[in-house]
Design a protein around this motif. Structure first.
Motif, short mmCIF file in Angstrom:
data_model
loop_
_atom_site.label_atom_id
_atom_site.label_comp_id
_atom_site.label_asym_id
_atom_site.label_seq_id
_atom_site.Cartn_x
_atom_site.Cartn_y
_atom_site.Cartn_z
N ASP A 162 0.83 -1.22 0.00
CA ASP A 162 0.00 0.00 0.00
C ASP A 162 0.86 1.26 0.00
N CYS A 163 1.93 1.22 0.80
CA CYS A 163 2.79 2.42 0.91
C CYS A 163 3.99 2.36 -0.01
N ASP A 164 4.19 1.21 -0.64
CA ASP A 164 5.33 1.03 -1.53
C ASP A 164 6.64 1.35 -0.80
N GLU A 165 6.77 0.74 0.39
CA GLU A 165 7.95 0.97 1.22
C GLU A 165 8.46 -0.36 1.78
N PHE A 166 9.77 -0.37 2.08
CA PHE A 166 10.35 -1.49 2.78
C PHE A 166 10.24 -1.23 4.28
N ILE A 167 9.83 -2.29 5.03
CA ILE A 167 9.65 -2.15 6.48
C ILE A 167 10.18 -3.40 7.18
N CYS A 168 10.24 -3.31 8.51
CA CYS A 168 10.61 -4.48 9.31
C CYS A 168 9.34 -5.11 9.87
N SER A 169 9.51 -6.28 10.53
CA SER A 169 8.34 -6.98 11.05
C SER A 169 7.64 -6.19 12.15
N GLN A 170 8.39 -5.41 12.90
CA GLN A 170 7.77 -4.60 13.94
C GLN A 170 6.93 -3.46 13.33
N CYS A 171 7.45 -2.90 12.23
CA CYS A 171 6.69 -1.85 11.51
C CYS A 171 5.37 -2.43 11.00
N ALA A 172 5.42 -3.73 10.56
CA ALA A 172 4.21 -4.37 10.03
C ALA A 172 3.17 -4.56 11.12
N LYS A 173 3.62 -4.69 12.35
CA LYS A 173 2.68 -4.89 13.46
C LYS A 173 2.15 -3.56 14.01
#
Length: 373
Positions: free
Chosen positions: A33-44
């Motif tokens: 949706d944001c077209d960004e790379f994130i970590c697993s904590q960001c996903a939560k």
């Protein structure tokens, strides 16, 4: 959004796995949706309800569509960009052509204007030289007449000087009469210039004392046939106006041009211009308190200037250079002089009530006789 550390250069086959600066964890997820790379904590947390996938999963999906994606880029987007680039090039070329066309058209207009101006200049120069030839021819005729008259006078003078002691009284008187006649007629042999006029002109569209860019206030020098010799409207800079309302004009014997210039309903000034149009003197009277309303101007045979002051009931006498000499008449002798005329030594003064007074001027402008009408 997870902040990531810089990537390795594109040339490198090895890729460093960036870390999430917010949570200090490996970046292993991409948020679609944001077209960004994130970590697993960001996903939560920040991307909890977003559509996200692990990087390997997203990579496999993209690899499946890679050929189609790249083909679409090359077949559609690159082609569209090439067309846009070509359109830009064509627009630049068209702009260049239009510019060249306008420049060419401007050059043609310029050449046409220059050609017309050159034609006008040549015609005017031809006319001026024709007038010069005509005037010089008249002047030369007058000069020849003067030389002939001078020879006749000198012949009589020499004859009388040589023979007066031996000639009879009758002969002496007769020769002296001839000499007197020659001297009295000498004015008839003086140079007779072509008759010309000076006229004051003003437009009838702009306000009388509030000029605008379209206002015309000038003195025009013309021949009796209406040919324009010269116009006096602006000072040497070509922008500063000479006159507000040029009211009366006379040319002095020294060729100066004397103009009564009204600056308001209750004030005016006398402007003295050279024949070339340069301002020599602006005379506004002797009093700094009392404003003058000059109404008319005349010049005598010695190039003195006589100007009437309607407001203060005075007649000013100025020298040829515009310096004040004296008051010829004051309010005790005249009231509201609106016009003046000088014939030989006779000064005529009229006012706005229809009264005309005539004064005889002798010697240094001493008033000796007065007549009233």
């Amino acid at each position: 959004m997870a902040a990531i550390s810089p990537k390795h250069p594109l040339e490198s086959a090895q890729e460093h796995i960036p870390m999430c600066e917010k949570h200090n964890m490996n970046i292993d997820i991409t948020c679609e949706d944001c077209d960004e790379f994130i970590c697993s904590q960001c996903a939560k947390t920040d991307h909890k309800d977003h559509d996200w996938k692990t990087i390997p999963t997203a990579g496999r999906l993209r690899r499946r569509e890679l050929k189609k994606t790249l083909s679409k880029v090359k077949d559609i987007y690159v082609i569209e960009m090439n067309e846009m680039i070509q359109t830009a090039v064509e627009q630049m070329e068209n702009n260049q052509k239009r510019c060249e066309f306008e420049v060419s058209k401007l050059q043609k207009h310029f050449e046409a204007i220059v050609s017309k101006l050159d034609k006008i200049r040549k015609n005017y120069e031809k006319k001026l030289r024709g007038n010069l030839e005509s005037k010089n021819s008249e002047i030369n005729d007058g000069r020849l007449n003067l030389e002939k008259k001078k020879e006749q006078i000198m012949d009589v003078v020499e004859f009388i000087e040589e023979k007066h002691s031996t000639m009879s009284d009758y002969s002496l008187i007769d020769n002296l009469r001839d000499l007197t006649n020659l001297l009295s007629n000498r004015d008839r042999a003086t140079i007779n210039n072509k008759l010309e006029l000076l006229v004051t002109l003003m437009d009838n569209e702009s306000e009388r004392y509030h000029l605008n860019s379209r206002s015309r206030r000038l003195v025009r020098h013309v021949t009796l046939t209406g040919d324009v010799i010269r116009e006096y409207e602006y000072q040497g800079d070509g922008q500063t106006r000479l006159f507000t309302v040029p009211w009366r004009v006379k040319q002095n014997g020294n060729t100066d041009i004397c103009v009564v210039n009204k600056t308001s309903e209750s004030t005016s000034e006398l402007m003295i211009l050279s024949s070339s149009g340069c301002v020599k003197v602006v005379y506004r009277g002797q009093s700094l308190v009392k404003k003058c309303l000059f109404s008319d101007v005349v010049c005598d045979s010695r190039s003195n200037i006589i100007v009437s002051d309607m407001e203060n009931g005075q007649i000013h006498l100025l020298g040829p250079d515009g310096t004040f000499v004296k008051y010829l008449l004051t309010q005790y002798e005249i009231t509201h002089p609106s016009s003046v005329s000088l014939i030989n030594s006779t000064l005529w003064v009229g006012n706005n009530e229809g009264c005309v007074k005539v004064f005889e001027c002798v010697l240094k402008y001493e008033i000796t006789k007065r007549h009233f009408f």
